[in-house]
Write a protein that holds these residues in place. Structure first.
Motif, PDB file in Angstrom:
ATOM      1  N   VAL A  59     -37.798 -31.729  16.116  1.00 47.46           N
ATOM      2  CA  VAL A  59     -39.426 -31.857  16.040  1.00 47.46           C
ATOM      3  C   VAL A  59     -39.969 -32.069  17.355  1.00 47.46           C
ATOM      4  N   LYS A  60     -39.518 -33.021  18.199  1.00 46.14           N
ATOM      5  CA  LYS A  60     -39.712 -33.276  19.431  1.00 46.14           C
ATOM      6  C   LYS A  60     -39.425 -32.052  20.364  1.00 46.14           C
ATOM      7  N   HIS A  61     -38.260 -31.422  20.174  1.00 46.45           N
ATOM      8  CA  HIS A  61     -38.281 -30.124  21.116  1.00 46.45           C
ATOM      9  C   HIS A  61     -39.272 -29.033  20.746  1.00 46.45           C
ATOM     10  N   TYR A  62     -39.309 -28.987  19.394  1.00 42.96           N
ATOM     11  CA  TYR A  62     -40.569 -27.808  19.289  1.00 42.96           C
ATOM     12  C   TYR A  62     -41.915 -28.348  19.806  1.00 42.96           C
ATOM     13  N   GLN A  63     -42.299 -29.548  19.516  1.00 44.56           N
ATOM     14  CA  GLN A  63     -43.378 -29.940  20.262  1.00 44.56           C
ATOM     15  C   GLN A  63     -43.660 -29.846  21.688  1.00 44.56           C
ATOM     16  N   ILE A  64     -42.663 -30.458  22.226  1.00 48.32           N
ATOM     17  CA  ILE A  64     -42.542 -30.379  23.896  1.00 48.32           C
ATOM     18  C   ILE A  64     -42.512 -29.084  24.222  1.00 48.32           C
ATOM     19  N   SER A  66     -44.047 -26.332  22.913  1.00 48.70           N
ATOM     20  CA  SER A  66     -45.163 -25.754  22.611  1.00 48.70           C
ATOM     21  C   SER A  66     -46.106 -26.104  23.830  1.00 48.70           C
ATOM     22  N   VAL A  67     -46.121 -27.525  24.522  1.00 49.31           N
ATOM     23  CA  VAL A  67     -46.669 -27.959  25.351  1.00 49.31           C
ATOM     24  C   VAL A  67     -46.477 -27.530  26.575  1.00 49.31           C
ATOM     25  N   SER A 113     -38.649 -18.674  18.072  1.00 44.69           N
ATOM     26  CA  SER A 113     -38.633 -19.801  16.903  1.00 44.69           C
ATOM     27  C   SER A 113     -38.660 -19.273  15.817  1.00 44.69           C
TER      28      SER A 113
END
Length: 156
Positions: A59-64, A66-67, A113
């Motif tokens: 989840v963190k990898h996906y969110q970072i 995206s940023v 993704s």
């Protein structure tokens, strides 16, 4: 369109792109760490896997990621806009070409993704390879960017 800014504003605009890019490089290294943890979690067994899952690295990898995608595109466009505002032209050289290449590669990487979420290993391998190429280019970009900033400072 003729946008007139004060010389002081034009001068300080030169430093937004490098600042964003250094933050982005740090975020990219963190995303690489998270990606490695996702891979570790995927390959782990038993208690180790249960413990790694608690880290929510995917989840963190996906969110970072995206940023990073958003900042990379905004930073690339912003850098070109500021260069154009200050000079009336873009300087087509290795720094610009590599930056545009990085921006294109990150779009391809992010586009993988949905395939990775469906378990396509070819997409995962391609994503990892593209991101390591981006990190390599990014490191080189940081060095050439510092040289550009030094030129701006020496001409002030």
């Amino acid at each position: 369109m003729n946008l007139e800014l004060s010389p002081a504003v034009k001068y300080w605009l030169n430093f937004f792109h490098p600042l964003i890019m250094w933050v982005l490089l740090a975020l990219s290294l963190y995303a690489a760490y998270l990606g490695l943890q996702v891979q570790r979690t995927r390959n782990a067994q038993g208690e180790e896997k249960k413990e790694l899952i608690k880290g929510k690295y995917n989840v963190k990898h996906y969110q970072i990621g995206s940023v990073i995608l958003a900042l990379m595109v905004a930073g690339a466009v912003g850098g070109m806009v500021v260069t154009y505002i200050n000079n009336g032209k873009l300087f087509v050289g290795a720094h610009l070409i590599a930056g545009l290449g990085m921006t294109s590669l990150i779009a391809f990487s992010a586009a993988l993704s949905p395939f990775m979420q469906k378990g396509a290993n070819w997409a995962r391998v391609t994503h990892i390879l593209l991101n390591f190429v981006i990190l390599g280019l990014f490191t080189w970009q940081a060095i050439t960017g510092v040289q550009i900033v030094q030129r701006i400072l020496s001409n002030a």
